[in-house]
Design an enzyme around this catalytic site. Structure first.
Site, short mmCIF file in Angstrom:
data_model
loop_
_atom_site.label_atom_id
_atom_site.label_comp_id
_atom_site.label_asym_id
_atom_site.label_seq_id
_atom_site.Cartn_x
_atom_site.Cartn_y
_atom_site.Cartn_z
N ARG A 66 0.85 -1.21 0.00
CA ARG A 66 0.00 0.00 0.00
C ARG A 66 0.88 1.25 0.00
NH1 ARG A 66 -1.98 1.61 4.63
NH2 ARG A 66 -2.67 -0.49 5.22
N TYR A 119 -13.39 18.23 -14.24
CA TYR A 119 -13.96 16.88 -14.36
C TYR A 119 -15.05 16.73 -13.28
CZ TYR A 119 -14.04 11.80 -13.99
OH TYR A 119 -14.44 10.49 -13.94
N ASP A 191 -4.06 19.41 -13.10
CA ASP A 191 -4.46 18.11 -13.64
C ASP A 191 -4.04 18.10 -15.12
OD1 ASP A 191 -5.87 16.01 -14.87
OD2 ASP A 191 -7.52 16.13 -13.43
N LYS A 216 -6.36 7.27 -18.70
CA LYS A 216 -6.59 7.85 -20.02
C LYS A 216 -5.36 7.60 -20.92
CE LYS A 216 -10.24 9.08 -17.72
NZ LYS A 216 -10.45 10.35 -17.05
C1 LIG Z 1 -10.96 10.82 -15.77
C2 LIG Z 1 -10.43 12.04 -15.17
C3 LIG Z 1 -10.16 12.13 -13.79
C4 LIG Z 1 -10.46 10.99 -12.85
O1 LIG Z 1 -9.64 9.90 -13.07
P1 LIG Z 1 -10.05 8.36 -12.75
O2 LIG Z 1 -8.88 7.60 -13.19
O3 LIG Z 1 -11.30 8.09 -13.53
O4 LIG Z 1 -10.32 8.31 -11.28
C5 LIG Z 1 -9.60 13.29 -13.31
N1 LIG Z 1 -9.34 14.34 -14.12
C6 LIG Z 1 -9.60 14.30 -15.44
C7 LIG Z 1 -9.28 15.49 -16.28
C8 LIG Z 1 -10.16 13.17 -16.01
O5 LIG Z 1 -10.43 13.14 -17.32
#
Ligand SMILES: *Cc1c(COP(=O)(O)O)cnc(C)c1O
Length: 410
Positions: A66, A119, A191, A216
């Protein structure tokens, strides 16, 4: 035997080379071309004394997955290298990365300044914080630097935004916002999911911490959920030992870490193709009479195209657009596509299309959503790696004159 190979850190290698080799040398691992996957929850100590000193932090070593695991650690080293950061941290989702960072760095009474376009789940996270934990959130349009300047005060602890923002693709000037935040000693968290470090490196523009949904483009194949954070070594260590270890427990599986390491090997060529194809599709949509507006940072008509050229090396694989006829027409379009898959998420080999207002951004209250530019007619398209002619042919068979008239008639 250490998976992280300090000898293999040559400072002058290029992006794709680092994405494939950084931190790993086969000769230290029985010649294995690919890093071994350490599928283990726990690690044996050589003695009770050694266990105590690893736990006490006097000796470095793995003890429980973890907190850290050699396969996960290689991924962390590699993303840190690609972002130009001192250290990285991997988590079991993008939300896990965001929550681990925030819970580690904030306390009751702090103020956060965040962009109004985020998001959906990130937005929901901030809304929960204000309501339950006495942390004040100011959501502003971060494309408006005056609004940012007014919102940041000496009480501001963290400033957070996405650029391009999900789903409108509106940009935030990383250097300008970072300098406003730093005047008040606030930390800037970006982000960088939509760009990946191949297209944009926010630390070079002054940001302090970067978070990613590795689900992604970094994973890139739609087969896992994961997150990453990078920043200064001390801060990331704090996030690891507080946010990840105790507050979220959002640890990444070593198997998923190895899948992301595999994904990142082809990141450069994938992002090149995503960007080229998206530019072609954006121009096609922009010239189509059934389309009201196209938002793609690479279009010269994009209001922040100059900023896009300053902070992004290419413009990525995401396009947002409005169909004439609003939501009814948008739904008709999504339902008549044959190649593009109707699904949330993005950054996969497959072209994906979705409706933010009713899907990814459903957590928003209606008025807040509209104010953030996420209108009912907005459609988000993640351009995949298929032949671009086929992607366009698919849109073209859907966007017929009959369809437009039908959709507009309701
Ligand atoms: C999908 C996404 C998230 C969240 O990520 P997960 O892997 O689904 O928890 C955060 N920020 C952006 C810009 C995203 O596209």
């Amino acid at each position: 035997m250490k998976l992280i190979d300090k000898d293999n850190k040559k400072p002058t290698t290029g992006f794709a080379t680092d994405a494939i080799h950084w931190g790993y040398k086969p000769s230290s691992h029985q010649g294995a071309l690919n890093p071994p996957v350490y599928m283990t929850s726990t690690f044996a100590f050589e003695s009770a004394e050694q266990g105590a000193s690893i736990f006490g932090g006097e000796e470095k070593g793995y003890f429980y997955s973890r907190i850290s695991n050699p396969t996960v650690a290689l991924l962390e080293e590699r993303i840190a290298r690609l972002e130009g950061a001192e250290a990285g941290l991997a988590t079991s989702s993008g939300m896990g990365a965001i929550c681990s960072v925030f819970w580690s760095l904030i306390q009751h009474g702090d103020e956060l300044v965040v962009d109004q376009t985020l998001y959906g789940c990130t937005y929901a996270f901030f809304r929960t914080l204000v309501e339950k934990f006495g942390i004040k959130i100011l959501a502003v349009d971060m494309a408006d630097l005056k609004a940012v300047e007014e919102a940041i005060t000496p009480k501001t602890r963290l400033v957070f935004f996405e650029t391009p923002a999900n789903p409108t693709l509106r940009l935030v000037d990383i250097a300008a916002v970072s300098s406003l935040a730093h005047k008040h000693d606030a930390l800037v968290i970006v982000d960088n999911t939509f760009c990946t470090p191949y297209l944009q490196r926010p630390l070079e523009f002054g940001a302090d911490v970067i978070v990613h949904s590795a689900t992604k483009y970094l994973g890139g194949h739609g087969d896992l959920i994961a997150g990453l954070a990078v920043g200064g070594a001390e801060m990331i260590e704090h996030v690891r030992l507080s946010g990840l270890k105790d507050l979220t427990g959002a640890a990444l599986s070593p198997f998923d870490a190895s899948q992301i390491l595999r994904g990142i090997k082809t990141l450069e060529i994938r992002m090149d193709r995503h960007s080229q194809s998206a530019a072609t599709v954006a121009r096609y949509l922009d010239s189509h009479s059934a389309i009201e507006a196209v938002y793609y940072p690479g279009l010269e008509s994009f209001p922040q195209h100059e900023l896009a050229k300053r902070q992004m090396s290419q413009f990525g694989g995401l396009i947002a657009f409005e169909v004439k006829g609003g939501i009814v027409a948008g739904r008709a379009l999504m339902n008549s596509l044959k190649l593009a898959t109707l699904a949330v998420s993005l950054g996969d080999a497959e072209t994906l299309i979705q409706h933010p207002a009713s899907m990814t951004h459903a957590p928003y209250e209606e008025e807040v959503r509209q104010a953030a530019g996420i209108t009912d007619g907005l459609v988000r398209l993640s351009i995949g790696l298929e032949c671009v002619d086929d992607i366009i042919a698919d849109l073209d068979q859907a966007l017929t004159q009959e369809y437009v008239e039908l959709a507009q008639a309701g």
